[in-house]
Design a protein around this motif. Structure first.
Motif: not given
Length: 553
Positions: A406-426
């Motif tokens: 859960f990368a909940l920080s806003n706005p997008t520029s502050k997100s702890e990771c992107t969706a693509e990164e989360a799916y790719t590296w898991t």
């Protein structure tokens, strides 16, 4: 809840005519005034001879909206529409919510807040400040509408993950209240955005000749508390039944003010309680997807501010309701901050963090904490982009078949990771949620629809439940009910795409169900002033405003 404003307005002293009605955004309908209305309302010659329906106007607005070259230009376009024709604005937002919401809300509203003094067009709420000390009641009385039911207020100290933006934080209450209207059908005339300007510690704003706020450092201590007290009493005097929604206050004040007022007035803090409910709903959704249980989870937080602690506290409450002892439930939640893992015996642990300071050796960084604690879920509320890097995501994938990211920080520029990164590296095994929206991700032929843990799934429905039941207080049980109700709205088809929240296009129906759950608690606990109707769901849905033009004659 009193009836919504009438949708008719025959010419009378309380209803403006002529050029004046064209300047009233709540009554103006532009080129949708009929020929008869133009004659009776003295609009002949003030408008082009052609007539357009609302549907045609929506088509024109979207055509122009999509021509804008940047998201900030789109934001300015929508704010200009709000300022001249509120009904059309609400219809455009409602009809194109998935496209418009990222513009009027996160992430673009963050950029708009940063640029607020440079893109300012017209005031959209009340600007209160310390210079009105002792006269706040008089100043609030300048607001022209007598029937306000939701006040959204900020002091601008912690705008999203962007920090202290002072009076520029006004863009946030405006955006939040727009979502109360679009997502839950609160009438726009019942909404009042307020910023309390107590100065700013943002040096760039203090040095900006165009900055519209007070140019001194923030007031603190007794002077600040006295001003907030005066504000609360002034709102209660003018609008005694209104819900006060606190938004984007700094960590120094957010918990303290919530604790001070929650048992005295009808209020909540969305950063603490709304964020907590939407995160808990995401956990419930993930458990439905995997067949797991909430009490079996071990959750590690990156960030221990108001949002993180609020999520932790609500998770603890949920686990306790599922039969776990509170002491054990707290041990399922661990926090890291700028000094590493929050542990017992560490110096300078705040009162809010102390219940989550467990016995453990000091751990200096987040990745090491993952390896030592072996969590099933990580929740990012740090406001620090990229902190869930490849090493963190790989570590979570090594520990769990379905790691919760859960990368909940806003706005997008502050997100702890992107969706693509989360799916790719898991390897596509992550159950992912973010605070701001990410698009579809395709990985090895599979399409993932990332879940957006957006507070807009929670606060509009909670607000609707409060105003329809006329509740005197807001309780944690209401936010637990909101979380459970939201999770119940996720379908098997959503799970198949990796989505743990329902699609935004269903948010009005979701808000109505949340409102029913919240109102039922108000009625059952004796907190409601409005008697329980025979058909609560039907009653609440009937109260929901639908943006349609008024009939004048």
């Amino acid at each position: 809840m009193a009836d919504q404003p009438e949708n008719t307005c025959a010419p009378r002293p309380s209803c403006p005519v002529g050029y004046e009605i064209l300047q009233d955004p709540l009554r103006n309908k532009g080129i949708s005034f009929t020929e008869k209305e133009q004659k009776v309302l003295k609009l002949e010659g003030l408008l082009p001879p052609g007539f357009n329906s609302m549907e045609q106007q929506v088509t024109r607005m979207m055509e122009n909206f999509r021509k804008k070259s940047s998201d900030l230009e789109k934001y300015n376009f929508m704010m200009a529409l709000l300022e001249r024709d509120r009904t059309l604005f609400d219809r455009v937002v409602l009809d194109y919510l998935e496209e418009i919401m990222p513009i009027i809300y996160t992430p673009t509203v963050g950029r708009a807040s940063q640029e607020y003094s440079h893109i300012f067009q017209r005031p959209q709420g009340l600007f209160l400040s310390e210079k009105y000390r002792g006269r706040l009641s008089e100043v609030i009385g300048n607001w022209p509408i007598d029937d306000v039911r939701i006040v959204c207020v900020t002091d601008g100290e912690r705008i999203l993950g962007l920090g202290d933006l002072g009076v520029s934080g006004m863009a946030i209450p405006v955006g939040k209240l727009s979502l109360y209207v679009a997502c839950a059908g609160i009438h726009p005339s019942h909404c009042l955005p307020i910023v309390i300007d107590v100065g700013t510690n943002n040096v760039s704003l203090l040095n900006d000749p165009l900055y519209l706020g007070l140019k001194h450092e923030r007031i603190r201590g007794e002077a600040y508390d006295a001003l907030i007290d005066e504000f609360v009493e002034a709102v209660r005097e003018r609008y005694p039944d209104a819900l006060i929604h606190f938004e984007d206050f700094g960590n120094l004040n957010a918990f303290r003010l919530l604790k001070k007022y929650r048992d005295r007035i009808c209020t909540f803090n969305d950063d603490i309680q709304g964020t907590a409910a939407v995160a808990l709903a995401g956990l419930y959704g993930a458990m439905k997807m995997t067949g797991g249980t909430l009490t079996a989870q071990k959750i590690l937080f990156l960030g221990a501010g108001g949002a993180g602690i609020g999520i932790g506290e609500l998770i603890v409450s949920a686990m306790v309701r599922e039969g776990m002892a509170e002491s054990e439930a707290r041990k399922r939640c661990w926090f890291t901050d700028s000094r590493g893992l929050v542990v017992r015996g560490r110096e300078r642990v705040s009162d809010a963090k102390r219940p989550f300071a467990h016995e453990h050796e000091p751990v200096p960084d987040f990745l090491t904490a993952i390896r030592r604690l072996q969590p099933t879920a990580i929740i990012g509320v740090s406001g620090q982009a990229g902190r869930f890097g490849k090493d963190v995501l790989r570590a979570m994938a090594d520990l769990n078949d379905r790691p919760l990211i859960f990368a909940l920080s806003n706005p997008t520029s502050k997100s702890e990771c992107t969706a693509e990164e989360a799916y790719t590296w898991t390897d596509g095994r992550a159950i992912f949620s973010s605070g701001s929206p990410f698009g579809l991700v395709t990985l090895e032929g599979q399409i993932f629809a990332p879940g957006q843990g957006n507070n807009a799934y929670i606060f509009p429905g909670v607000g609707l439940g409060i105003v329809t039941s006329e509740a005197r207080r807001i309780t944690d049980e209401m936010f637990l009910a909101a979380a459970r109700t939201l999770a119940d709205q996720v379908s098997p088809a959503d799970f198949d795409q990796g989505r743990i929240y329902p699609p935004l296009k269903a948010i009005r129906a979701v808000s109505a169900q949340i409102a029913v759950a919240v109102a039922e608690i108000a009625w059952a606990s004796g907190l409601a002033r409005h008697p329980r109707p025979e058909d609560p769901e039907g009653y609440i849905k009937k109260q929901m405003y639908v943006p349609e033009y008024q009939r004048y004659v």
